[in-house]
Design a protein around this motif. Sequence first.
Motif, short mmCIF file in Angstrom:
data_model
loop_
_atom_site.label_atom_id
_atom_site.label_comp_id
_atom_site.label_asym_id
_atom_site.label_seq_id
_atom_site.Cartn_x
_atom_site.Cartn_y
_atom_site.Cartn_z
N LEU A 77 76.57 19.08 38.93
CA LEU A 77 76.25 19.94 39.78
C LEU A 77 76.27 19.72 41.32
O LEU A 77 76.40 20.21 42.25
CB LEU A 77 74.66 20.80 39.46
CG LEU A 77 74.60 21.56 38.16
CD1 LEU A 77 73.06 21.86 38.20
CD2 LEU A 77 75.41 22.50 38.39
N THR A 122 66.65 22.18 43.88
CA THR A 122 67.99 22.79 43.90
C THR A 122 67.92 24.07 44.91
O THR A 122 69.09 24.64 45.38
CB THR A 122 68.52 23.31 42.40
OG1 THR A 122 67.45 24.21 41.94
CG2 THR A 122 68.61 21.88 41.67
N ASP A 182 71.87 24.02 46.61
CA ASP A 182 73.05 24.89 46.22
C ASP A 182 72.43 26.02 45.71
O ASP A 182 72.46 26.28 44.45
CB ASP A 182 74.06 24.23 45.46
CG ASP A 182 75.32 24.82 45.23
OD1 ASP A 182 75.18 25.90 46.03
OD2 ASP A 182 76.05 24.61 44.41
N PHE A 183 71.57 26.84 46.58
CA PHE A 183 71.14 28.22 45.83
C PHE A 183 71.99 29.48 46.04
O PHE A 183 72.94 29.44 47.08
CB PHE A 183 69.74 28.61 46.63
CG PHE A 183 69.17 29.66 46.20
CD1 PHE A 183 68.35 29.67 44.95
CD2 PHE A 183 69.39 30.80 46.85
CE1 PHE A 183 67.95 30.90 44.58
CE2 PHE A 183 68.60 32.23 46.35
CZ PHE A 183 68.09 32.05 45.36
N PRO A 184 72.42 30.22 45.21
CA PRO A 184 71.59 30.23 43.90
C PRO A 184 72.32 29.58 42.74
O PRO A 184 72.11 29.28 41.54
CB PRO A 184 71.67 31.87 43.70
CG PRO A 184 72.86 32.16 44.21
CD PRO A 184 73.08 31.60 45.46
N THR A 185 73.71 29.14 42.83
CA THR A 185 74.50 28.69 42.00
C THR A 185 73.68 27.40 41.17
O THR A 185 73.70 27.58 39.65
CB THR A 185 75.73 28.20 42.22
OG1 THR A 185 76.30 29.08 43.06
CG2 THR A 185 76.78 27.61 41.12
N ALA A 186 73.63 26.35 41.77
CA ALA A 186 72.79 25.33 41.11
C ALA A 186 71.46 25.52 40.51
O ALA A 186 71.11 25.05 39.36
CB ALA A 186 72.77 24.04 42.21
N THR A 187 70.89 26.37 41.06
CA THR A 187 69.30 26.80 40.74
C THR A 187 69.68 27.54 39.29
O THR A 187 68.93 27.30 38.44
CB THR A 187 68.68 27.58 41.76
OG1 THR A 187 68.77 26.84 42.83
CG2 THR A 187 67.42 27.94 41.23
N ILE A 188 70.49 28.45 39.41
CA ILE A 188 70.84 29.34 37.99
C ILE A 188 70.95 28.48 36.98
O ILE A 188 70.57 28.49 35.76
CB ILE A 188 71.78 30.69 38.37
CG1 ILE A 188 71.03 31.42 39.07
CG2 ILE A 188 71.87 31.16 37.06
CD1 ILE A 188 71.76 32.63 39.90
N VAL A 189 72.05 27.54 37.34
CA VAL A 189 72.72 26.81 36.18
C VAL A 189 71.69 25.93 35.54
O VAL A 189 71.60 25.70 34.45
CB VAL A 189 73.85 25.99 36.71
CG1 VAL A 189 74.44 24.93 35.83
CG2 VAL A 189 75.07 26.95 36.85
N TRP A 190 70.81 25.28 36.56
CA TRP A 190 69.85 24.61 36.10
C TRP A 190 68.77 24.95 35.14
O TRP A 190 68.31 24.47 34.25
CB TRP A 190 69.28 23.54 37.32
CG TRP A 190 67.88 22.85 36.88
CD1 TRP A 190 66.60 23.31 37.04
CD2 TRP A 190 67.82 21.59 36.14
NE1 TRP A 190 65.72 22.33 36.43
CE2 TRP A 190 66.34 21.34 36.04
CE3 TRP A 190 68.87 20.87 35.45
CZ2 TRP A 190 66.18 20.13 35.13
CZ3 TRP A 190 68.73 19.80 34.95
CH2 TRP A 190 67.13 19.34 34.63
#
Length: 389
Positions: A244, A278, A282-290
């Motif tokens: 990520l 996160t 890198d919100f929201p991409t990294a947060t959602i993936v994590w």
Amino acid sequence: MLAGRMPEPAAPVPSPLASLTAGRQIARNVLVVLAVVGVLYLVWLLRTPLGWLVLATFLAVAMSGPVNLLSRFMKRGLAIATAYLGLMLVPVLLALIVIPPFVNQGTELVEDFPGYARDIEQFVSENETLQDLDDKYDVVAKLQEEAEKLPARVGDAATLLSDLGLGLVNSGFALFNILILSIFLVSSGPAWAARVVQMQPEHRRDRLDRTLRRMADAVGNYIGGALLQATVAAVLTYVVLRILGIPFAAPLAIIVGAFDLIPLIGATIGAVVVALVTLFIDFPTATIVWVIWSVIYQQLENNVIQPQIQKRAVDIHPFVVIMAVLCGSTLFGVLGALLAIPVAASMQIALLEYLQFRRESRLLAALAPLPLPEEPEAPQPPRGTLANA
């Protein structure tokens, strides 16, 4: 009619001996109750050193494996010193890995927070719905005001950290005593256990020795399994964070591994900590993936990894595990949750060995040969019969 009435029997008068026996029984019961209350009160007063002794015993059992392994190549005293020196270096190395990146990133976050507030203000100004809410409640202005004050509060944070450091230094005294007690238990514990076993009757020695060894193996295996599970969680977390592009992935992976040692809730706490980081990276991409990954991994860990590891480490029913963790955490917090499973495993081993001992004792008693009936003596002739013949 009155003259013919039978007299009523007199009530029996208690003998002095019966009265004395009853008084002694009452006094004995009162003394037993007072003794139990006194012991419980003494345990309450000594709860701190007794807690240290429990932790030292747990640590000694955990360190007995590395000490025994090192004893094959060096003297036992040197093996104990080497093992405990390595144990004390572990938190130092972890602190050197975890603390500096977070301090630097925290400082940068505080310095960049006013910029984040301006970005939020711009985002709100471009959205009509948010603009209406801001006009009613003046959220952006208040956020900007607090953001401008935040760099000035770094000194307060430093004061808080210094107070926390002072508390850790005070706790170092307790840690030092626990380490010393643990070292004494590792060095002299086997001899003490052997002496206790030798004090038992001969038919109980082997069983007691086997029970103690099984309990020690259960505690050691649980610790090894927990460390293996935490290592798997830390390694997978590091890989995901590197994919990520999250900075300081190694410190975050160590934090997740440390929290993963806590049963039931530890993995969730570690995942929440990473998710908060996160949000600023890198919100929201990294947060959602994590979040998706952490949910999937926790299901995998709870249903596959942990059962497979602990099934080989500690043979204990999952219901007992859950109840032990819940009771331990309720009574003693995080420490109780950590010690609950090995304590429950030790109690289960002791109970099973006792029940097996009872069954074997009953079986031996049932198979014991019955005493043979005595043969009747032959009648003796009267004296003088042979002489008269």
